[in-house]
Write an enzyme that holds these catalytic residues in place. Structure first.
Site, short mmCIF file in Angstrom:
data_model
loop_
_atom_site.label_atom_id
_atom_site.label_comp_id
_atom_site.label_asym_id
_atom_site.label_seq_id
_atom_site.Cartn_x
_atom_site.Cartn_y
_atom_site.Cartn_z
N VAL A 87 -2.03 -1.49 6.46
CA VAL A 87 -0.60 -2.20 6.26
C VAL A 87 -0.35 -2.95 7.32
CG1 VAL A 87 2.00 -1.89 5.89
CG2 VAL A 87 0.20 0.06 4.94
N HIS A 89 0.97 -1.25 0.15
CA HIS A 89 0.11 -0.05 0.10
C HIS A 89 0.81 1.26 0.02
CE1 HIS A 89 -3.17 -2.79 0.68
NE2 HIS A 89 -2.83 -3.03 1.86
#
Ligand SMILES: [Fe+2]
Length: 438
Positions: free
Chosen positions: A326, A298
């Site tokens: 994350v 990400h």
């Protein structure tokens, strides 16, 4: 940074070279994980169905107003709708009160939900333990919670922070560790059940998640942030109403901010000026996708949001921002990047003591596993990063100081691996950096 003399400048430059090579700390802790975590089986104890006809299950509570004098009580019954009533009383009074709520059901592809009840109980006393009973008429179950203290400038309070929890054996460990902390309210930073990782988003896994988390969420408010795993939009199976399972199951007190259904930016620009820092000394923001993230997973995904919102966070002196998404842990220093306008090339975050600290707690333990790949070298904005599961706690001490700690799951223990004192941006806007940033 204000430079007093030339020797200081030289030292600062030298240190900036060091920092470029090595931002903050990348933990050397190596987690004993050979493969991705697996979800607990459906017949796991963690998902046990309470006995009795139409017994309430998946009980969870969340704050029902702005100040803490209301609580939304939610539960599911499966045999029949049953009662929407909650009976409750405080430990200082034997007088019973009754509140009536609403019941919801939804279908999702080939799944039909149970009867999902939401009842807001109001006019509660601050700092008071209440007992409550749900399942009136059939099998009843009793729980309790304690309301927060009255809003005040130096009131101590401890929050927990969990994100991306899922329902694996590791998730179970994270939740147990959190339950052993002194957190009184959980700030949940998105991605709840991960039911959408199953074929047809098997919503049975929303039910198991509700039963799994009940052991904490029935006894203290969990404050919800929606993540991408709550969207449940799937054209292929004709499910086009975003957030359908989440919004039926997890209600939030949006009516107490005058039920604005406008864009998030309009809502936030109206909401931030309402916060009176002489009453509410700490300003904490929860979001799902982090803005300052140095993992490959990400990476830069938060940029579109950051460029729109970051200057507001600085203007309104946000103290700390918690995110998930994350699947790892990371903490930033106080940095900003709001001078970057896409074309001017000023794209390196700089130290900014007016800015929040950004913390990623996407480390709850879901079945997708850890995000282990980190960008190298560690960027200067990143103060500490580690790919392990765990949870955070934020202990607000008074108007000037709060203590944050991150507790990794390690061999059955919660080990405090990262910790720092945060200075309040409104009342104590001093530099609280833990590493040097040029
Ligand atoms: Fe996510």
């Amino acid at each position: 940074m204000k430079m007093g003399n030339s020797s200081f400048v030289a030292i600062a430059l030298l240190m900036s070279v060091v920092v470029l090579c090595n931002g903050g700390k990348t933990s050397s802790y190596v987690r004993k994980l050979i493969q991705n975590p697996v979800d607990m089986p459906l017949d796991s104890d963690a998902f046990a169905i309470p006995p009795g006809y139409n017994a309430p299950q998946q009980v969870h509570i969340t704050q029902g107003d702005h100040v803490g004098q209301a609580m939304i009580i939610s539960w599911v019954t499966v045999d029949e709708p049953g009662s929407n009533e909650v009976i409750y009383w405080s430990n200082s009074s034997l007088q019973n009160f009754t509140a009536e709520g609403e019941v919801f059901t939804y279908t999702y592809y080939n799944y039909t939900s149970g009867f999902i009840h939401h009842t807001n109980i109001t006019n509660l006393e601050f700092n008071t333990t209440y007992f409550y009973v749900v399942g009136i008429g059939n099998t009843t179950r009793q729980f309790w919670f304690t309301t927060p203290p009255e809003v005040g400038i130096d009131v101590p309070y401890t929050f927990g922070i969990i994100g991306d929890l899922g329902q694996t054996f590791d998730s179970n460990t994270t939740l147990t560790h959190y339950q052993n902390s002194n957190g009184s309210t959980l700030l949940y930073v998105g991605d709840l059940s991960y039911a959408d990782d199953y074929p047809y988003h098997d919503n049975v896994r929303w039910d198991t998640w509700g039963r799994f988390t009940e052991r904490s969420a029935a006894y203290q408010p969990w404050i919800w942030t929606a993540g991408n795993h709550e969207i449940d939009f799937d054209l292929q199976i004709g499910e086009t109403q975003p957030f359908k399972p989440f919004s039926n199951r997890y209600h939030t007190p949006y009516e107490s901010s005058q039920r604005t259904s406008t864009l998030q930016y309009k809502w936030l620009t109206a909401e931030l000026p309402k916060i009176d820092r002489t009453e509410t000394s700490w300003l904490i923001v929860l979001m799902h996708a982090p803005w300052y993230n140095s993992y490959y997973s990400h990476y830069m995904e938060g940029e579109p949001m950051r460029v729109v919102f970051e200057s507001l966070f600085i203007k309104y002196k946000v103290d700390v921002v918690f995110a998930g998404h994350v699947h790892a842990y990371e903490r930033s220093e106080r940095v900003s990047n709001d001078k970057y306008n896409i074309t001017n090339g000023i794209c390196t975050p700089v130290k900014d003591i007016s800015a929040p600290v950004y913390i990623t707690n996407g480390d709850g333990g879901n079945q997708e596993g850890l995000s282990i790949n980190m960008t190298q070298p560690q960027p200067s904005y990143s103060a500490y990063r580690e790919a392990s599961f765990g949870h955070g706690t934020l202990e607000i001490k008074n108007r000037t100081h709060a203590h944050y700690s991150w507790n990794r799951n390690q061999d059955g223990y919660a080990v405090e691996a990262d910790k720092l004192w945060l200075f309040n941006r409104y009342w104590n806007p001093r530099d609280d950096s833990t590493i040097h940033i040029p």
